[in-house]
Scaffold this motif. Structure first.
Motif, PDB file in Angstrom:
ATOM      1  N   ALA A  14       0.844  -1.194   0.000  1.00 52.77           N
ATOM      2  CA  ALA A  14       0.000   0.000   0.000  1.00 52.77           C
ATOM      3  C   ALA A  14       0.883   1.249   0.000  1.00 52.77           C
ATOM      4  O   ALA A  14       1.900   1.313   0.699  1.00 52.77           O
ATOM      5  CB  ALA A  14      -0.918   0.000   1.216  1.00 52.77           C
ATOM      6  N   GLY A  15       0.472   2.208  -0.816  1.00 50.96           N
ATOM      7  CA  GLY A  15       1.248   3.425  -0.977  1.00 50.96           C
ATOM      8  C   GLY A  15       2.234   3.377  -2.125  1.00 50.96           C
ATOM      9  O   GLY A  15       2.811   4.403  -2.501  1.00 50.96           O
ATOM     10  N   GLY A  16       2.437   2.198  -2.664  1.00 52.49           N
ATOM     11  CA  GLY A  16       3.384   2.027  -3.755  1.00 52.49           C
ATOM     12  C   GLY A  16       2.793   2.363  -5.113  1.00 52.49           C
ATOM     13  O   GLY A  16       1.655   2.839  -5.217  1.00 52.49           O
ATOM     14  N   SER A  17       3.591   2.108  -6.145  1.00 54.90           N
ATOM     15  CA  SER A  17       3.195   2.446  -7.514  1.00 54.90           C
ATOM     16  C   SER A  17       3.427   1.267  -8.450  1.00 54.90           C
ATOM     17  O   SER A  17       4.305   0.437  -8.217  1.00 54.90           O
ATOM     18  CB  SER A  17       4.011   3.639  -8.021  1.00 54.90           C
ATOM     19  OG  SER A  17       3.788   4.795  -7.241  1.00 54.90           O
ATOM     20  N   LEU A  18       2.625   1.225  -9.486  1.00 59.97           N
ATOM     21  CA  LEU A  18       2.800   0.291 -10.593  1.00 59.97           C
ATOM     22  C   LEU A  18       2.437   0.993 -11.886  1.00 59.97           C
ATOM     23  O   LEU A  18       1.621   1.929 -11.875  1.00 59.97           O
ATOM     24  CB  LEU A  18       1.900  -0.941 -10.435  1.00 59.97           C
ATOM     25  CG  LEU A  18       2.288  -2.021  -9.434  1.00 59.97           C
ATOM     26  CD1 LEU A  18       1.174  -3.067  -9.338  1.00 59.97           C
ATOM     27  CD2 LEU A  18       3.597  -2.684  -9.810  1.00 59.97           C
ATOM     28  N   ARG A  19       3.010   0.523 -12.983  1.00 56.88           N
ATOM     29  CA  ARG A  19       2.658   1.048 -14.294  1.00 56.88           C
ATOM     30  C   ARG A  19       2.249  -0.112 -15.191  1.00 56.88           C
ATOM     31  O   ARG A  19       3.044  -1.021 -15.412  1.00 56.88           O
ATOM     32  CB  ARG A  19       3.833   1.794 -14.914  1.00 56.88           C
ATOM     33  CG  ARG A  19       3.462   2.560 -16.183  1.00 56.88           C
ATOM     34  CD  ARG A  19       4.692   3.086 -16.871  1.00 56.88           C
ATOM     35  NE  ARG A  19       4.379   4.102 -17.877  1.00 56.88           N
ATOM     36  CZ  ARG A  19       5.097   4.291 -18.982  1.00 56.88           C
ATOM     37  NH1 ARG A  19       6.158   3.537 -19.209  1.00 56.88           N
ATOM     38  NH2 ARG A  19       4.761   5.243 -19.832  1.00 56.88           N
ATOM     39  N   ILE A  49      -3.763   7.968 -17.009  1.00 54.51           N
ATOM     40  CA  ILE A  49      -3.760   7.201 -18.247  1.00 54.51           C
ATOM     41  C   ILE A  49      -3.109   8.029 -19.336  1.00 54.51           C
ATOM     42  O   ILE A  49      -3.288   9.250 -19.402  1.00 54.51           O
ATOM     43  CB  ILE A  49      -5.196   6.773 -18.641  1.00 54.51           C
ATOM     44  CG1 ILE A  49      -5.170   5.776 -19.786  1.00 54.51           C
ATOM     45  CG2 ILE A  49      -6.068   7.986 -18.969  1.00 54.51           C
ATOM     46  CD1 ILE A  49      -6.532   5.126 -20.057  1.00 54.51           C
ATOM     47  N   SER A  50      -2.337   7.365 -20.183  1.00 53.13           N
ATOM     48  CA  SER A  50      -1.699   8.037 -21.302  1.00 53.13           C
ATOM     49  C   SER A  50      -1.606   7.053 -22.466  1.00 53.13           C
ATOM     50  O   SER A  50      -1.833   5.854 -22.302  1.00 53.13           O
ATOM     51  CB  SER A  50      -0.316   8.558 -20.917  1.00 53.13           C
ATOM     52  OG  SER A  50       0.521   7.488 -20.517  1.00 53.13           O
ATOM     53  N   ARG A  51      -1.272   7.600 -23.622  1.00 48.57           N
ATOM     54  CA  ARG A  51      -1.227   6.756 -24.813  1.00 48.57           C
ATOM     55  C   ARG A  51      -0.121   7.217 -25.745  1.00 48.57           C
ATOM     56  O   ARG A  51       0.137   8.420 -25.873  1.00 48.57           O
ATOM     57  CB  ARG A  51      -2.572   6.815 -25.546  1.00 48.57           C
ATOM     58  CG  ARG A  51      -2.669   5.933 -26.773  1.00 48.57           C
ATOM     59  CD  ARG A  51      -4.069   6.047 -27.375  1.00 48.57           C
ATOM     60  NE  ARG A  51      -4.355   7.404 -27.853  1.00 48.57           N
ATOM     61  CZ  ARG A  51      -3.966   7.887 -29.003  1.00 48.57           C
ATOM     62  NH1 ARG A  51      -3.246   7.139 -29.826  1.00 48.57           N
ATOM     63  NH2 ARG A  51      -4.285   9.116 -29.359  1.00 48.57           N
ATOM     64  N   VAL A  59      -1.364   1.893 -24.628  1.00 52.37           N
ATOM     65  CA  VAL A  59      -1.952   2.688 -23.558  1.00 52.37           C
ATOM     66  C   VAL A  59      -1.301   2.298 -22.238  1.00 52.37           C
ATOM     67  O   VAL A  59      -0.977   1.125 -22.016  1.00 52.37           O
ATOM     68  CB  VAL A  59      -3.488   2.509 -23.510  1.00 52.37           C
ATOM     69  CG1 VAL A  59      -3.882   1.091 -23.150  1.00 52.37           C
ATOM     70  CG2 VAL A  59      -4.123   3.513 -22.567  1.00 52.37           C
ATOM     71  N   TYR A  60      -1.086   3.288 -21.396  1.00 52.43           N
ATOM     72  CA  TYR A  60      -0.428   3.090 -20.120  1.00 52.43           C
ATOM     73  C   TYR A  60      -1.353   3.524 -18.982  1.00 52.43           C
ATOM     74  O   TYR A  60      -2.182   4.418 -19.153  1.00 52.43           O
ATOM     75  CB  TYR A  60       0.862   3.915 -20.047  1.00 52.43           C
ATOM     76  CG  TYR A  60       1.821   3.660 -21.173  1.00 52.43           C
ATOM     77  CD1 TYR A  60       1.807   4.461 -22.317  1.00 52.43           C
ATOM     78  CD2 TYR A  60       2.736   2.619 -21.112  1.00 52.43           C
ATOM     79  CE1 TYR A  60       2.682   4.228 -23.359  1.00 52.43           C
ATOM     80  CE2 TYR A  60       3.627   2.382 -22.146  1.00 52.43           C
ATOM     81  CZ  TYR A  60       3.596   3.186 -23.267  1.00 52.43           C
ATOM     82  OH  TYR A  60       4.466   2.946 -24.304  1.00 52.43           O
ATOM     83  N   LEU A  61      -1.158   2.907 -17.840  1.00 52.28           N
ATOM     84  CA  LEU A  61      -1.861   3.330 -16.637  1.00 52.28           C
ATOM     85  C   LEU A  61      -0.839   3.430 -15.512  1.00 52.28           C
ATOM     86  O   LEU A  61      -0.323   2.418 -15.038  1.00 52.28           O
ATOM     87  CB  LEU A  61      -2.969   2.346 -16.260  1.00 52.28           C
ATOM     88  CG  LEU A  61      -3.848   2.779 -15.085  1.00 52.28           C
ATOM     89  CD1 LEU A  61      -4.699   4.003 -15.481  1.00 52.28           C
ATOM     90  CD2 LEU A  61      -4.754   1.645 -14.619  1.00 52.28           C
ATOM     91  N   GLN A  62      -0.527   4.649 -15.130  1.00 52.63           N
ATOM     92  CA  GLN A  62       0.366   4.883 -14.004  1.00 52.63           C
ATOM     93  C   GLN A  62      -0.479   4.926 -12.745  1.00 52.63           C
ATOM     94  O   GLN A  62      -1.377   5.759 -12.630  1.00 52.63           O
ATOM     95  CB  GLN A  62       1.119   6.197 -14.179  1.00 52.63           C
ATOM     96  CG  GLN A  62       2.034   6.541 -13.018  1.00 52.63           C
ATOM     97  CD  GLN A  62       3.192   5.567 -12.881  1.00 52.63           C
ATOM     98  OE1 GLN A  62       3.798   5.160 -13.876  1.00 52.63           O
ATOM     99  NE2 GLN A  62       3.496   5.171 -11.660  1.00 52.63           N
ATOM    100  N   MET A  63      -0.174   4.031 -11.818  1.00 53.51           N
ATOM    101  CA  MET A  63      -0.971   3.922 -10.598  1.00 53.51           C
ATOM    102  C   MET A  63      -0.084   4.264  -9.402  1.00 53.51           C
ATOM    103  O   MET A  63       0.904   3.570  -9.136  1.00 53.51           O
ATOM    104  CB  MET A  63      -1.527   2.502 -10.454  1.00 53.51           C
ATOM    105  CG  MET A  63      -2.342   2.040 -11.657  1.00 53.51           C
ATOM    106  SD  MET A  63      -3.122   0.432 -11.421  1.00 53.51           S
ATOM    107  CE  MET A  63      -1.682  -0.618 -11.369  1.00 53.51           C
TER     108      MET A  63
END
Length: 114
Positions: free
Chosen positions: A14-19, A69-71, A76-80
């Motif tokens: 929790a608190g981390g990131s994924l792409r 979200i970007s493309r 397509v990418y989702l930076q979380m």
């Protein structure tokens, strides 16, 4: 035929990131939108974020301010960021070309531990 290949899922605290990434290939000459949806165990699939061919983005209220979200061409990418345990789900990529031509990826698991 259109193929969508997703990558980038995994286990994070929790608190981390994924792409997440999703590359679309095949008979794609134009499309209306690409996006990400997710499905948690026992729940219905829900929209996470979409991006139109013109770059307009749309987010679920639950991820606004944390996901982006970007493309780039047909990827397509989702930076979380600031991930929460409730973000745990299988994430699916979608491309909407036009009515009747709607394709899904195989899904990638995202697990957020508390």
């Amino acid at each position: 035929q259109v193929q969508l290949v997703e990558s980038g899922g995994g286990l994070v605290q929790a608190g981390g990131s994924l792409r997440l990434s999703c590359a679309a290939s095949g008979s794609i000459f134009s499309f209306n939108a690409m996006g990400w949806y997710r499905q948690a165990p026992g729940k219905q699939r829900e929209l996470v974020a979409t991006i139109s061919s013109g770059g307009t983005t749309n987010y679920a209220d639950s991820v606004k301010g944390r996901f982006s979200i970007s493309r780039a061409k047909n990827t397509v990418y989702l930076q979380m960021n600031s991930l929460k345990p409730e973000d745990t789900a299988v994430y699916y990529c979608n491309i909407y070309i036009r009515a009747g031509f709607d394709y899904w990826g195989q899904g990638t698991q995202v697990t957020v531990s508390s």
